[in-house]
Design an enzyme around this catalytic site. Sequence first.
Site, PDB file in Angstrom:
ATOM      1  N   HIS A   1       0.815  -1.226   0.000  1.00 58.93           N
ATOM      2  CA  HIS A   1       0.000   0.000   0.000  1.00 58.93           C
ATOM      3  C   HIS A   1       0.852   1.282   0.000  1.00 58.93           C
ATOM      4  CE1 HIS A   1      -3.421  -2.511   0.267  1.00 58.93           C
ATOM      5  NE2 HIS A   1      -3.539  -2.615   1.569  1.00 58.93           N
TER       6      HIS A   1
ATOM      7  N   HIS B  87      -9.776   1.791   0.590  1.00 55.75           N
ATOM      8  CA  HIS B  87      -9.687   0.628   1.472  1.00 55.75           C
ATOM      9  C   HIS B  87     -10.776   0.659   2.550  1.00 55.75           C
ATOM     10  CE1 HIS B  87      -7.884  -2.691   3.561  1.00 55.75           C
ATOM     11  NE2 HIS B  87      -6.750  -2.647   2.879  1.00 55.75           N
TER      12      HIS B  87
ATOM     13  N   GLU C  42     -11.568  -3.791  -2.829  1.00 57.77           N
ATOM     14  CA  GLU C  42     -10.676  -2.754  -3.341  1.00 57.77           C
ATOM     15  C   GLU C  42     -10.494  -2.924  -4.839  1.00 57.77           C
ATOM     16  OE1 GLU C  42      -7.117  -3.062  -0.577  1.00 57.77           O
ATOM     17  OE2 GLU C  42      -8.487  -4.567   0.177  1.00 57.77           O
TER      18      GLU C  42
END
Length: 394
Positions: A147, A221, A359
């Site tokens: 991420h 997210h 996601e």
Amino acid sequence: MKKVVLRSAVVACVTVAAVTGCYSDKGAGAKMSNGCEPSVVVKPFGKTKDGQLVQQYTLTGAGGVVMDVIDYGGKVVRLYTPDRTGAKTDITLGFNSVSGYETQDPYFGSLIGRYGNRIANGKFMLDGKTYTLPTNNSPGDLPCSLHGGNKGFDAYVWHSEPLSEGKSVGIKFTMTSPDGDQGYPGKLDVTVCYWLSPANVWRIEYEAVTDKATPVNLTQHLYFNFKGEAEGTILDHELTLFADQMTPVTKGLIPTGKIVPVKGTPFDFTTPWQIGARINADNEQLRFGGGYDHNWVLNNRSGKLAPAAALYEKTTGRYMEVWTTEPAIQFYCGNFLTDKVPSKKPGRNLCHRGGLALETQHSPDSPNQPDFPSTILRPGAVYKTVTEYRFGAK
Ligand code: BGC
């Protein structure tokens, strides 16, 4: 509480509670009527540990959905949607303070960048040069960059401004990730708009441009629990994924590079399945993920907006469709969540699998996977994707 002047005359600049009574922060079960006057209200949320002011926007949609969003990471802190009786509940995981997000955040409600999900070993090669990223995660003891690295886009305070158009309200977020940020090449200028429509659609528009070739894979997210935040697990939610194929992973949760059919496996959500129904099946992929934490290749890879997923919870009737222009979706069912994570509700904690994320994105590790669609953005090109979360009840 500051009143926000919106560009459109249609949207009144008013405090949420004063307008229509369609929003009152009384927690689960408070009634929400349809036909609210749309509005955006801004007030301070807190400060980061390095002293930056964090603002909270409350978007009240004309259809009754209400969301509290902060400019720190574009995080959705609270999301109120009606159940089948019209009662509203906060259905997302988050924290009441900036320090909650700074100290123990599983990316709750966050914008994710520069690269959503994992890059193996924190390395990729682009145009003959190897780039090294921080390895901030190591499932199965195999390090990777997750991420966006140590400080992803979720940990930036973004520039923000309210939006309105017709009966829709929104927020525009912008930020610049400098050349070399977390090891990534190129200065990346990013714009993300959140829109809340009268039809209870939360639309996210992502845009980015760069001055050097770089991987880009932006996503959101948000964790959902349609029974309400801190109201148990999501194992009873019914999920549909419009995907005949998925990308199996190694024990490091990195795609092997194969794309395999889901038919006949616990990964087949082409018809609605309770998430818990097959989660304990004797299956290596489920063991690697500790449950579902995988990427599905969507049937729609046209780049046009199309259904990716649907989620339903039968006791409340809450229902959601996810539409996207992206070619893949990560379904993560909160396997790393524990009862050590505090809830927004005083005195309560979350639990293992207390929320799930859907996601929309390109597949993990695409910069190292020649057979996956490219995530490389080059100077002169514009990265543009759209995802919609469409809320309802039945
Ligand atoms: C990943 C999970 C990870 C989670 C972090 C998801 O996108 O797939 O493996 O633990 O993000 O919150």
